[in-house]
Design an enzyme around this catalytic site. Structure first.
Site, PDB file in Angstrom:
ATOM      1  N   TYR A   1     -22.149  68.643 -13.436  1.00 47.46           N
ATOM      2  CA  TYR A   1     -23.220  69.516 -13.843  1.00 47.46           C
ATOM      3  C   TYR A   1     -24.327  69.913 -12.707  1.00 47.46           C
ATOM      4  CZ  TYR A   1     -21.747  68.077 -18.297  1.00 47.46           C
ATOM      5  OH  TYR A   1     -21.200  67.941 -19.835  1.00 47.46           O
TER       6      TYR A   1
ATOM      7  N   ARG B   1     -42.060  30.321 -23.096  1.00 47.15           N
ATOM      8  CA  ARG B   1     -41.411  31.267 -23.648  1.00 47.15           C
ATOM      9  C   ARG B   1     -40.719  32.218 -22.682  1.00 47.15           C
ATOM     10  NH1 ARG B   1     -46.141  33.285 -26.183  1.00 47.15           N
ATOM     11  NH2 ARG B   1     -45.784  35.143 -24.820  1.00 47.15           N
TER      12      ARG B   1
ATOM     13  N   CYS C   1     -22.765  61.781 -15.972  1.00 49.73           N
ATOM     14  CA  CYS C   1     -22.646  62.586 -17.286  1.00 49.73           C
ATOM     15  C   CYS C   1     -22.845  61.579 -18.300  1.00 49.73           C
ATOM     16  CB  CYS C   1     -21.225  63.176 -17.443  1.00 49.73           C
ATOM     17  SG  CYS C   1     -20.912  64.231 -15.838  1.00 49.73           S
ATOM     18  N   MET C   2     -22.465  62.064 -19.471  1.00 52.90           N
ATOM     19  CA  MET C   2     -22.712  61.039 -20.799  1.00 52.90           C
ATOM     20  C   MET C   2     -21.689  60.000 -20.689  1.00 52.90           C
ATOM     21  SD  MET C   2     -22.658  62.229 -24.919  1.00 52.90           S
ATOM     22  CE  MET C   2     -23.975  63.560 -24.778  1.00 52.90           C
ATOM     23  N   ASP C   3     -20.471  60.261 -20.207  1.00 49.18           N
ATOM     24  CA  ASP C   3     -19.518  59.266 -20.478  1.00 49.18           C
ATOM     25  C   ASP C   3     -18.763  59.071 -19.085  1.00 49.18           C
ATOM     26  OD1 ASP C   3     -19.560  59.606 -23.273  1.00 49.18           O
ATOM     27  OD2 ASP C   3     -18.908  61.580 -22.703  1.00 49.18           O
TER      28      ASP C   3
ATOM     29  N   LYS D   1     -34.496  38.886 -27.531  1.00 43.34           N
ATOM     30  CA  LYS D   1     -34.948  39.757 -28.220  1.00 43.34           C
ATOM     31  C   LYS D   1     -34.013  41.047 -27.423  1.00 43.34           C
ATOM     32  CE  LYS D   1     -39.232  40.464 -25.560  1.00 43.34           C
ATOM     33  NZ  LYS D   1     -40.203  41.615 -25.501  1.00 43.34           N
TER      34      LYS D   1
ATOM     35  N   ARG E   1     -52.524  44.582 -26.284  1.00 44.23           N
ATOM     36  CA  ARG E   1     -51.168  45.195 -26.884  1.00 44.23           C
ATOM     37  C   ARG E   1     -51.426  44.815 -28.489  1.00 44.23           C
ATOM     38  NH1 ARG E   1     -45.336  43.797 -24.591  1.00 44.23           N
ATOM     39  NH2 ARG E   1     -45.895  41.948 -25.611  1.00 44.23           N
TER      40      ARG E   1
ATOM     41  N   HIS F   1     -49.860  36.347 -24.524  1.00 48.09           N
ATOM     42  CA  HIS F   1     -49.007  36.858 -23.841  1.00 48.09           C
ATOM     43  C   HIS F   1     -49.688  37.237 -22.508  1.00 48.09           C
ATOM     44  CE1 HIS F   1     -45.151  38.261 -22.490  1.00 48.09           C
ATOM     45  NE2 HIS F   1     -45.456  39.478 -22.445  1.00 48.09           N
TER      46      HIS F   1
HETATM   47  C1  LIG Z   1     -44.157  37.959 -26.520  1.00 48.82           C
HETATM   48  C2  LIG Z   1     -43.186  38.000 -25.320  1.00 48.82           C
HETATM   49  N1  LIG Z   1     -43.075  36.667 -24.756  1.00 48.82           N
HETATM   50  C3  LIG Z   1     -42.212  36.398 -23.917  1.00 48.82           C
HETATM   51  C4  LIG Z   1     -41.438  37.303 -23.235  1.00 48.82           C
HETATM   52  C5  LIG Z   1     -40.572  36.801 -22.105  1.00 48.82           C
HETATM   53  O1  LIG Z   1     -41.133  37.372 -20.868  1.00 48.82           O
HETATM   54  P1  LIG Z   1     -40.232  37.348 -19.545  1.00 48.82           P
HETATM   55  O2  LIG Z   1     -38.750  38.105 -19.846  1.00 48.82           O
HETATM   56  O3  LIG Z   1     -41.056  37.931 -18.521  1.00 48.82           O
HETATM   57  O4  LIG Z   1     -39.731  35.620 -19.228  1.00 48.82           O
HETATM   58  C6  LIG Z   1     -41.695  38.698 -23.399  1.00 48.82           C
HETATM   59  C7  LIG Z   1     -41.063  39.549 -22.736  1.00 48.82           C
HETATM   60  O5  LIG Z   1     -41.231  40.926 -22.820  1.00 48.82           O
HETATM   61  C8  LIG Z   1     -42.612  38.881 -24.637  1.00 48.82           C
HETATM   62  O6  LIG Z   1     -42.598  40.104 -24.898  1.00 48.82           O
END
Ligand SMILES: Cc1ncc(COP(=O)(O)O)c(C=O)c1O
Length: 392
Positions: A280, A236, A327-329, A53, A151, A180
């Site tokens: 700045y 995971r 700065c931005m860039d 992700k 969550r 999780h």
């Molecule tokens: C639902 C879920 N699973 C797995 C992971 C992976 O966690 P990590 O990067 O600590 O291995 C995350 C990371 O945020 C997550 O939100």
């Protein structure tokens, strides 16, 4: 392909983009190495869902996914529907789980792109069932249980009400059950054990009622490294695949290789007298005659403004402090202690140069954050260039 020999490694690299030299280099061999560490740690019987992700933790989701699919990952995890579609459009065929929520209006794309939503509450379960049924489609889903993260997820004490709902499903197929941990960095505490126990009770209750979801999963990177009881039949990991340890405690257990380095080149150099003000707000005044270099990178690239007057970069194998507000860039660095530093010299923001290294953890310390945020903040305008390092 360009071949660059460096110490004991040979780098086979795609050509760098022309023009602005601010780039992230992603070492596919390091990704493969880290994936193998996961496989060797968990053994052959547990499956792997690689978390890609947030643009593959900033490494480029489709580039990373291609490498990990070839390396043998079983599934992928992304946060959003759009991230899943991006992987499908890049030709990724493995199952993709959307970990962070879906919306009823996304049902057609879920079906079209064969994406598997995580469902974490009753109203969504009902909506998806109704919509999928209305389309004569069937849709796999993973059910998320909140065992203490607070969550998203079904609450274990309400299990009887959601079991009743599961019994009514026709179009939705329960493909996985997951939870999780709330401690992403260290999973050795009692709270983590408690979360696993609660998850075990939920699994047992589902089994008693005749449900046997193919995938049961709760282990993030920290659990992969230090908590084998949490493997169940699928892990995971995210962060460790990119070569970063979730905490200093885990560094002794497994050897990981950071896959990303972030580099640029010096755009301008000035010699300034003592008393000159930089950037700045005049937060840095040269205390002596100084050589100041300007780098073509800024907070619009995801280089945190919190690094102003705190961070460093590597030039000619030495540490050059960031001076004044970033700065931005553009970002200014003090090159006074780096004799010979010249226009066009490489500046390493993250990664290794000579005998020096800046890790994502070190940068996170300067910016009062965590390595996850450093990596996932690297902006879309920084090209990701993939290469493969191989030991001689
Ligand atoms: C639902 C879920 N699973 C797995 C992971 C992976 O966690 P990590 O990067 O600590 O291995 C995350 C990371 O945020 C997550 O939100």
């Amino acid at each position: 392909m360009v071949e660059i020999a460096l110490s004991s490694f040979v780098f086979l690299m795609a050509p760098l983009p022309k023009g602005r030299p601010t780039v992230c280099l992603i070492d596919s061999e390091a990704l493969r190495w880290n994936f193998r560490q996961v496989r060797e740690t968990i053994g052959p019987d547990v499956k792997i869902l690689s978390v890609v992700k947030a643009n593959g933790y900033g490494h480029g989701a489709s580039g990373v996914a291609r490498v990990l699919e070839q390396a043998g990952t079983d599934l992928f995890g992304v946060a959003t529907l759009e991230e899943g579609v991006e992987l499908r459009q890049a030709g990724i065929r493995s199952p993709i789980i959307l970990l962070a929520g879906v919306y009823p209006e996304q049902v057609d794309e879920l079906i079209r792109y064969d994406l598997t939503p995580a469902v974490s509450e009753l109203a969504m379960l009902r909506s998806l069932e109704m919509l999928a049924r209305g389309r004569g489609a069937s849709l796999n889903f993973h059910l998320k249980v909140d065992t203490g993260m607070g969550r998203i997820g079904f609450i274990p004490v309400e299990i009887d009400s959601w079991l009743q709902e599961l019994a009514k499903l026709e179009a939705l197929k329960l493909q996985g059950l997951f939870s999780h941990f709330s401690h992403a960095d260290s999973v050795t505490g009692d709270y983590t054990r408690c979360q696993l126990e609660v998850f075990g009770l939920v699994i047992n209750k589902l089994h008693e009622r005749g449900y046997d979801p193919p995938f049961l999963h709760i282990a993030n990177s920290a659990a992969v490294i230090t908590f084998p009881e949490a493997y169940l039949n699928l892990v995971r990991p995210g962060l460790m695949l990119y070569g970063i340890h979730p905490s200093p405690e885990t560094t002794h257990h497994v050897s990981l290789r950071p896959a990303l380095s972030w580099k640029t080149r010096i755009l301008q150099i000035k010699r300034l007298p003592a008393g000159a003000s930089i950037s700045y707000g005049r937060t840095f005044i040269t205390p002596r005659e100084s050589v100041i270099g300007t780098l073509p990178v800024g907070y619009a690239d995801g280089y945190s403004r919190l690094l102003s007057n705190r961070g460093v970069v590597l030039v000619r194998g030495k540490r050059a402090p960031i001076v004044g507000r970033l700065c931005m860039d553009l970002t200014m660095v003090d090159l006074t202690e780096i004799p010979g530093a010249g226009l066009g010299d490489e500046a390493v923001l993250l990664g290794r140069q000579g005998g020096e290294t800046i890790s994502a953890d070190e940068m996170a310390g300067w910016a009062d954050t965590i390595s996850y945020e450093i990596l996932t903040s690297i902006g879309a305008r920084v090209p990701r260039v993939y290469y493969s390092s191989k030991e001689d």
